[in-house]
Design an enzyme around this catalytic site. Structure first.
Site, mmCIF file in Angstrom:
data_model
loop_
_atom_site.group_PDB
_atom_site.id
_atom_site.type_symbol
_atom_site.label_atom_id
_atom_site.label_comp_id
_atom_site.label_asym_id
_atom_site.label_seq_id
_atom_site.Cartn_x
_atom_site.Cartn_y
_atom_site.Cartn_z
ATOM 1 N N SER A 277 0.812 -1.210 0.000
ATOM 2 C CA SER A 277 0.000 0.000 0.000
ATOM 3 C C SER A 277 0.848 1.263 0.000
ATOM 4 C CB SER A 277 -0.908 0.001 1.237
ATOM 5 O OG SER A 277 -0.108 0.063 2.391
ATOM 6 N N CYS A 278 2.169 1.136 0.137
ATOM 7 C CA CYS A 278 2.975 2.355 0.299
ATOM 8 C C CYS A 278 3.985 2.597 -0.807
ATOM 9 C CB CYS A 278 3.697 2.323 1.644
ATOM 10 S SG CYS A 278 2.556 2.468 3.022
ATOM 11 N N LEU A 279 4.901 1.652 -1.028
ATOM 12 C CA LEU A 279 5.997 1.937 -1.964
ATOM 13 C C LEU A 279 5.493 2.346 -3.351
ATOM 14 C CD1 LEU A 279 7.944 1.255 0.252
ATOM 15 C CD2 LEU A 279 8.998 -0.475 -1.185
#
Ligand code: UDX
Length: 449
Positions: A277-279
Site C-alpha cells: 500500500s505504500c511503496l
C-alpha cells in the site's frame, strides 16, 4: 515508563488501519489511555471484542491485552474520542487518485470532525497527522479544515504536528515500539515540544528524535519510501543484467555489494518487484508532486517502470516454458505482496496472474492467509486448499511471496506432484544449486549458461 510520568495520558487515534491500530495498542501497552475511533461499526465491535480486524502478527494478542487492561477502547464517535483526550493522532488512509495524486478526502473529513470537536472542548489540544501527505498539506488544507470547523487558531488554541510513520506490515508492532528514528514536523514550537515530550516518554532513551518543519517531515516519509523503492528496482535491474550472463547470481552479487557500509544489504533482494500500500503509491505520488513543481523526477519514473516490468518478466519466464498455454496449469505460491500479511494491494501476484489468465492458462494459487482475490478479472483463479493440491498436475510453479512455509519445500515436493517440474523462483527462496540439479529451475537474476 508509565503514563503518569507524562503530562499527556489520554490519546485518541482517528483511523484504525495498520498505523492507527498499531499506534493505539502500543500506547495502551505502555499505560496510556487510548480511544481508537473508526466509523466502521464492524471494526468497533471487533476491537471491543478483543480482536484485530485484519491479519497482522501479534496484533490480536495486543488488542486483547489492551482492552482487558482497560487502556484501550474503540469508539464510533470521533468527537467523543477527541473531547475525552489531550492528543489526537490522525491516521486515516491517504489513498491514490486515478491521476496518481493523494486523495485527501478522508483526511479532510476527519479534520473537519476533529475541528468541530475542538470547538466543544474548550482546552488546548494537540493534533498530530500521521498519514502520508505531500509537503504543504498539513499547513494548507488540513490546518484550514481544522481552523474553519473549530473557529480556533492553530498554534495559539490548538497544536499541530506531522509525525510520519515508518512501520512495515508484518512487523507493525515491533516497528511501532522500536523505530530507527522519530520525526516531528511542527507548526510552532509549543506543538513540537508537547509532541517531543510525549514521544520521548513513550519511546524512552536511545531513539533519535528529529524536530523540523511540517513540510520537511512530510517529505521525509516520501524520501524514505522512494529510496527503498529505488534500492529494490536497482537490485532488479542488476538481476536482469545478471540473467544474461552465465555463471552470475544476483544474490551473490548483492551480498558482495551490501557489505559496503555505505550501501547496506537490506532492500537489495531481487525478485518479482515491490507491491503493497505504500511503496508504489508513494513513488507515484512523489512523481506527480514533483511534476507539479516543474521537475520530472526521472529516477523515480525509472524505478516504477523497472518495477512494473519485473512482475511481467516473471510471467514471461513462465510463458516461455509452457509453450501453448491453453491446456497448461500454472501453480502460484503466494498472493500477498509480502509474507505475514493478507494484503494484496499492488502485489506482483496480480500482474502475474492476470498475464497468465489472459492467455488461457489454468491458474491455481495457494497463499497461507489470502484466501481469494475478489477484484474484477480474477474470477478464473482457482484456490486449492493446500500447497500439494496447488502443485498437483501443474506444468509450472511460480513463487511470488516468500512465506516461511514455502522455504521449507524441497525439490522432491515439486518433482513428485507436478506434471512437468518447472519452478520459477520469483522471490529467490530456493538454492539454485540444489533445485537446478533436480528440475527445471529459473530464479530471477540467475544467469543461464
Ligand atoms: C513500506 C516501508 O518499508 C515502511 O517503512 C513504510 O512505513 C510503509 O511502506 P511495507 O509496504 O509494509 O513497508 O513493506 P516492505 O517491507 O517495505 O516491502 C515492500 C515491498 O517490497 C514488498 O512487496 C516486498 O516483497 C518488496 N521487497 C522488499 C523486495 O522486492 N525486495 C527487498 O529487498 C525488500
Amino acid at each position: 515508563m508509565t503514563a503518569h510520568e507524562n503530562v499527556v495520558q489520554r490519546i485518541s487515534i482517528v483511523g484504525t488501519g495498520y498505523v492507527g491500530l498499531s499506534t493505539a495498542v502500543c500506547f495502551a501497552s505502555r499505560g496510556y489511555d487510548v480511544i481508537a475511533s473508526t466509523r466502521n461499526e464492524d471494526k468497533v465491535r471487533i476491537i471491543n471484542a478483543k480482536r484485530a480486524p485484519f491479519h497482522e502478527p501479534g496484533l490480536d494478542e495486543a488488542v486483547r491485552t489492551s482492552i482487558e487492561s482497560g487502556h484501550l477502547r474503540a469508539e464510533i464517535d470521533r468527537s467523543e474520542a477527541v473531547r475525552q483526550t489531550e492528543v489526537t493522532f490522525l491516521t486515516v488512509g491517504t489513498p491514490e487518485k486515478a491521476d496518481g495524486t493523494v486523495d485527501l478526502r478522508y483526511v479532510i473529513n476527519a479534520s473537519d470532525d476533529i475541528g468541530r470537536a475542538l470547538q466543544l472542548k474548550n482546552a488546548y489540544h494537540l493534533v498530530v497527522v500521521k498519514g502520508t501527505v505531500t509537503p504543504g498539506t498539513v499547513r494548507g488544507p488540513i490546518k484550514a479544515a481544522l481552523e474553519e470547523a473549530s473557529g480556533l487558531v492553530a498554534g495559539r488554541d490548538f497544536g499541530l504536528c506531522m509525525n510520519p510513520e515508518f512501520l512495515r506490515q508484518g512487523s507493525a508492532i515491533r516497528d511501532t515500539l522500536h523505530p530507527d528514528r522519530v520525526v516531528i514536523g511542527e507548526y510552532d514550537e509549543q506543538s513540537g515540544q508537547r509532541l517531543a515530550d510525549l514521544l520521548a516518554g513513550f519511546y524512552g532513551p536511545g531513539i533519535p528524535l528529529l524536530r523540523m518543519s511540517l513540510e520537511s517531515a512530510e517529505m521525509v516519509k516520501y524520501a524514505s519510501n522512494t529510496f527503498l523503492a529505488v534500492k529494490i528496482s536497482y537490485a532488479n535491474e542488476m538481476a536482469n543484467i545478471c540473467e544474461r550472463v552465465p555463471g552470475v547470481d544476483v544474490s551473490e552479487v548483492m551480498a558482495g555489494v551490501g557489505l559496503d557500509e555505505r550501501i547496506n544489504p537490506r532492500f537489495l533482494n531481487a525478485g518479482a518487484g515491490f507491491g503493497g500500500s505504500c511503496l508504489p503509491k508513494d513513488t507515484k505520488a512523489l512523481c506527480k508532486f514533483a511534476e507539479v513543481q516543474g521537475y520530472s523526477a526521472p529516477l523515480l519514473r525509472a524505478t516504477l517502470a523497472v518495477n512494473q516490468a519485473q512482475a511481467s518478466h516473471v510471467a514471461q519466464l513462465a510463458l516461455a516454458t509452457l509453450g501453448e498455454p491453453r491446456d497448461k496449469k500454472v501453480a502460484l505460491l503466494g498472493l500477498a505482496f509480502k509474507p505475514d500479511t493478507d494484503d494484496v494491494r499492488e502485489a506482483p501476484s496480480l500482474i502475474v496472474a492476470r498475464a497468465l489468465l489472459k492467455v488461457g492458462a489454468h491458474v491455481s494459487a495457494f497463499d497461507p492467509v489470502v484466501k481469494r482475490i475478489s477484484l474484477p478479472g480474477f474470477e478464473g483463479l482457482e484456490y486449492p486448499p493446500s500447497i500439494s493440491e496447488c502443485l498437483a498436475g501443474a506444468h509450472c510453479c511460480i513463487v511470488l511471496t516468500e512465506w516461511e512455509q514455502f522455504k521449507q519445500l524441497t525439490s522432491d515436493d515439486f518433482t513428485q506432484s507436478m506434471a512437468t517440474p518447472v519452478v520459477i523462483d520469483g522471490r529467490r527462496i530456493f538454492d539454485p544449486h540444489e533445485f537446478g540439479s533436480r528440475l527445471t529451475f529459473l530464479a530471477v537474476g540467475v544467469g543461464r549458461g
